[in-house]
Design an enzyme around this catalytic site. Structure first.
Site, PDB file in Angstrom:
ATOM      1  N   GLU A   1      40.772  32.786  31.030  1.00 54.65           N
ATOM      2  CA  GLU A   1      42.149  32.864  31.511  1.00 54.65           C
ATOM      3  C   GLU A   1      42.540  31.773  32.503  1.00 54.65           C
ATOM      4  O   GLU A   1      43.184  32.044  33.510  1.00 54.65           O
ATOM      5  CB  GLU A   1      42.394  34.243  32.156  1.00 54.65           C
TER       6      GLU A   1
ATOM      7  N   ASP B   1      35.944  38.058  41.915  1.00 50.98           N
ATOM      8  CA  ASP B   1      37.227  37.711  41.297  1.00 50.98           C
ATOM      9  C   ASP B   1      38.190  37.241  42.388  1.00 50.98           C
ATOM     10  O   ASP B   1      37.771  37.095  43.547  1.00 50.98           O
ATOM     11  CB  ASP B   1      37.789  38.912  40.507  1.00 50.98           C
TER      12      ASP B   1
ATOM     13  N   HIS C   1      40.022  32.875  38.159  1.00 49.60           N
ATOM     14  CA  HIS C   1      39.581  34.110  38.836  1.00 49.60           C
ATOM     15  C   HIS C   1      38.755  33.833  40.096  1.00 49.60           C
ATOM     16  O   HIS C   1      37.747  34.507  40.332  1.00 49.60           O
ATOM     17  CB  HIS C   1      38.795  34.988  37.861  1.00 49.60           C
TER      18      HIS C   1
END
Ligand SMILES: *[C@@H]1O[C@H](CO)[C@@H](O)[C@H](O)[C@H]1NC(C)=O
Ligand SMILES: *[C@@H]1O[C@H](CO)[C@@H](O)[C@H](O)[C@H]1NC(C)=O
Ligand SMILES: *[C@@H]1O[C@H](CO)[C@@H](O)[C@H](O)[C@H]1NC(C)=O
Ligand SMILES: *[C@@H]1O[C@H](CO)[C@@H](O)[C@H](O)[C@H]1NC(C)=O
Ligand SMILES: *[C@@H]1O[C@H](CO)[C@@H](O)[C@H](O)[C@H]1NC(C)=O
Ligand SMILES: *[C@@H]1O[C@H](CO)[C@@H](O)[C@H](O)[C@H]1NC(C)=O
Ligand SMILES: *[C@@H]1O[C@H](CO)[C@@H](O)[C@H](O)[C@H]1NC(C)=O
Length: 585
Positions: free
Chosen positions: A331, A207, A260
């Site tokens: 996201e 991440d 990420h």
């Protein structure tokens, strides 16, 4: 209604040993306890290394644990005849196990047959399964059937079980990229998962904050690790995969891209990143570049990005043999790309372009790289098709993991399955196990006790996915609500997720267990009884016992109730009326 209630109570009363997940069908043929001597050098009829290893583990565990369930409806010792005296092999005691596996070359992969039949009577245990994996599941059931009391191991009566899972994908996502999780602790979770027949470990390895995985093709990536001792070598990865494989558990890796992404990349070539030096929150949420610190995403328009993605994908693919590979795609923060000169120029060159075109660009340029590895299905978070920045099209065989809002009227599971996509359910409002602990960001004045903060402090209190998911909430979740039959066929199963901003080795086991067992049962045999009523209250004794068993096995599982509640079945029910669930459905 009254009749139905009596039937349910009668069943529960008779089943004192109550395996979790509840088998599809369990029939106790009598109450004549059968002595089971785990030291008796049981004769196994087949030559199958995996089965043998699992059998030995079951026998050793039974022997060491000497477990007796407390949360029962009726004391087992009240059964007659209760065996006494020295156990002799071949004298009313089990001395052999006969296992029949139709095809022991069926590989461990999505959809592998896990059904089994397990019959125990007088001197024999019989297991029939289609694959090796079914026999391993049967042994896990056997492990829960043996109890210890008054110096004896025994099975409480002759029993016949016919069993299979409702869904092929039953898992949990662990995140080793916010805080590091050690190999030892990951293996501990694999051990417990196998007890409740979960079969997928989705490993979110990387991440923005942390890249803990050593790569030979890009050695500099490991500079994205926190510490020298907090890294995964190739051997560590193989160790985890083999450990899981031996227990019938697949390991699906996730390299989260293009969002990420920061750690590692920033040490090797920061040109492949966008907004990596921006302030993540901008003190004005409409200008934020990330959902959490630090900001950074892959620069989708940079050619060099794809060279790096290909090297990473190829090497990680070589480490993980599973037929599914998760490539993230969640996201994507649009504002981040305003820090990319390539993006700004790209928009200037054609003002009709939107962020959706950008996402499509990612799909069109990354999928051909991923496709070079054959016989492999990709898995992505649903965002790639459900957000305002979503791509227009993705290949139909991508498995989508649905996690975001499931508000009344907005049901992504239905949207995606109706378009023919296979879906794994991980809705945060039921299956995110990190929720309910407050937030982790610092310099956060919202915790001050002042009138303007009242709503915050009586509401989410910083946890974006409040509330804490209790085992009852997890079990009551009906993820096929409103789906047609053909939509339901696209549900591969469900996964709980434990994001690790506030998790490391010290709390990992407690945050997962025992509540993850509630999901393990609902994806194995459902959450309803044969009348279609919720059987949550019948899970209570099973899950309380399961927790006690975990503690007996040496795991730090969270207590769910005062022990009084498990020793006094249903004494802690909120309602005396056992069909009260019907008022809420
Ligand atoms: C056993 O399974 C393997 C792998 O799926 C398959 O190739 C083989 O044909 C099967 N054998 C039989 C006899 O069905
Ligand atoms: C279990 O038994 C049932 C009923 O006899 C049978 O239909 C089924 O094929 C058996 N399953 C296995 C895995 O042998
Ligand atoms: C990226 O690659 C494309 C196709 O090979 C090429 O046309 C383009 O000029 C390259 N862009 C950069 C910035 O190198
Ligand atoms: C980012 O750029 C886009 C496209 O030029 C623009 O519409 C948007 O307002 C910008 N966002 C911010 C936060 O400046
Ligand atoms: C500009 O972008 C839009 C949206 O992607 C696309 O439909 C159109 O063909 C593009 N125009 C040119 C000239 O590339
Ligand atoms: C199911 O459908 C009903 C009726 O349309 C709707 O009120 C409800 O919100 C839907 N629930 C879900 C989870 O889709
Ligand atoms: C229990 O609750 C159900 C659902 O409200 C109701 O139909 C039933 O009459 C209740 N039973 C008793 C004994 O109160």
């Amino acid at each position: 209604m009254k009749l139905a209630l009596l039937t349910v109570l009668a069943t529960v009363g008779a089943v004192t040993v109550n395996p979790l997940p509840q088998p599809q069908s369990i029939e106790w043929l009598n109450e004549n306890a059968i002595v089971f001597n785990p030291c008796a050098n049981l004769q196994l009829n087949i030559d199958n290394e995996l089965v043998e290893k699992n059998l030995n583990r079951v026998l050793n565990s039974v022997l060491e644990t000497k477990y007796y369930p407390q949360a029962i409806e009726k004391p087992i010792s009240s059964y007659q005849p209760f065996p006494t005296g020295t156990v002799k092999r071949g004298n009313g005691a089990i001395d052999s196990i006969t296992i029949t596996i139709e095809n022991s070359s069926i590989p461990l992969q999505l959809g592998a047959d896990e059904s089994y039949n397990l019959t125990i009577d007088n001197n024999a245990i019989n297991i029939d399964s289609v694959s090796t994996w079914g026999s391993i599941q049967a042994l896990k059931t056997l492990q829960q059937l043996v109890v210890y009391e008054k110096g004896q191991f025994f099975i409480e009566g002759s029993v016949r079980i016919e069993d299979h899972p409702n869904y092929p994908h039953r898992g949990v996502m662990l995140d080793s990229a916010r805080n590091f999780l050690s190999v030892k602790k990951i293996k501990e979770q694999i051990d417990i998962m196998s007890l409740v027949k979960l079969n997928v470990l989705h490993w979110h390895i990387t991440d923005t904050q942390l890249w803990p995985l050593q790569l030979e093709s890009i050695p500099g990536m490991i500079e994205g690790a926190y510490l020298e001792r907090e890294q995964y070598s190739k051997n560590d990865v193989e160790d985890i995969i083999n450990y899981a494989y031996e227990r019938g558990i697949r390991v699906i890796p996730e390299i989260d891209m293009p969002g990420h992404s920061r750690a590692g990349y920033i040490n090797v070539n920061e040109d492949v990143l966008a907004c990596q030096h921006s302030w993540w929150s901008n003190d004005d949420y409409s200008l934020h570049t990330a959902v959490e610190p630090p900001a950074s995403q892959l620069d989708i328009l940079n050619n060099e990005t794809y060279l790096m993605v290909e090297k990473i994908y190829n090497e990680v693919s070589g480490l993980f043999q599973d037929d599914v590979f998760h490539v993230g795609a969640d996201e994507l923060q649009a504002n981040c790309y305003n820090y990319s000169q390539l993006f700004v120029d790209w928009i200037k060159a054609n003002l009709s372009r939107t962020y959706r075109d950008l996402s499509q660009y990612w799909i069109d340029h990354s999928i051909p790289i991923f496709r070079k590895i054959p016989n492999r299905r990709l898995m992505m978070w649903e965002d790639i098709l459900t957000t305002p920045e979503a791509a227009f099209t993705i290949p139909q065989d991508v498995i989508l993991q649905s996690w975001s809002d499931y508000l009344r009227g907005s049901n992504n599971i239905k949207k995606l399955t109706s378009k023919g996509f296979d879906v794994v359910v991980s809705l945060n409002n039921y299956l995110y196990l990190d929720c309910g602990y407050g937030g982790f960001v610092t310099n956060d004045p919202r915790y001050l006790d002042s009138p303007q903060n009242d709503e915050f402090n009586t509401g989410n209190g910083g946890s974006w996915c409040n509330p804490y998911k209790t085992w009852q909430r997890i079990y009551d979740f009906d993820f096929t609500t409103n789906l047609t039959d053909s939509e339901q066929k696209h549900i591969l199963g469900a996964e709980a997720a434990l994001w690790s901003e506030q998790v490391d080795n010290t709390v990992l086991t407690q945050k997962l267990w025992p509540r993850l067992a509630a999901l393990a049962e609902s994806v194995w045999s459902g959450n309803r009884d044969s009348n279609g009523n919720y059987r949550t209250n019948w899970l209570s004794q099973r899950i309380f016992n399961f927790r006690e068993w975990l503690v007996a096995l040496g795991y730090d599982a969270l207590p769910l109730v005062p022990k009084y509640c498990l020793q006094n079945p249903h004494a802690c029910d909120l309602y005396l009326n056992q069909t009260v669930y019907n008022d809420y459905t």
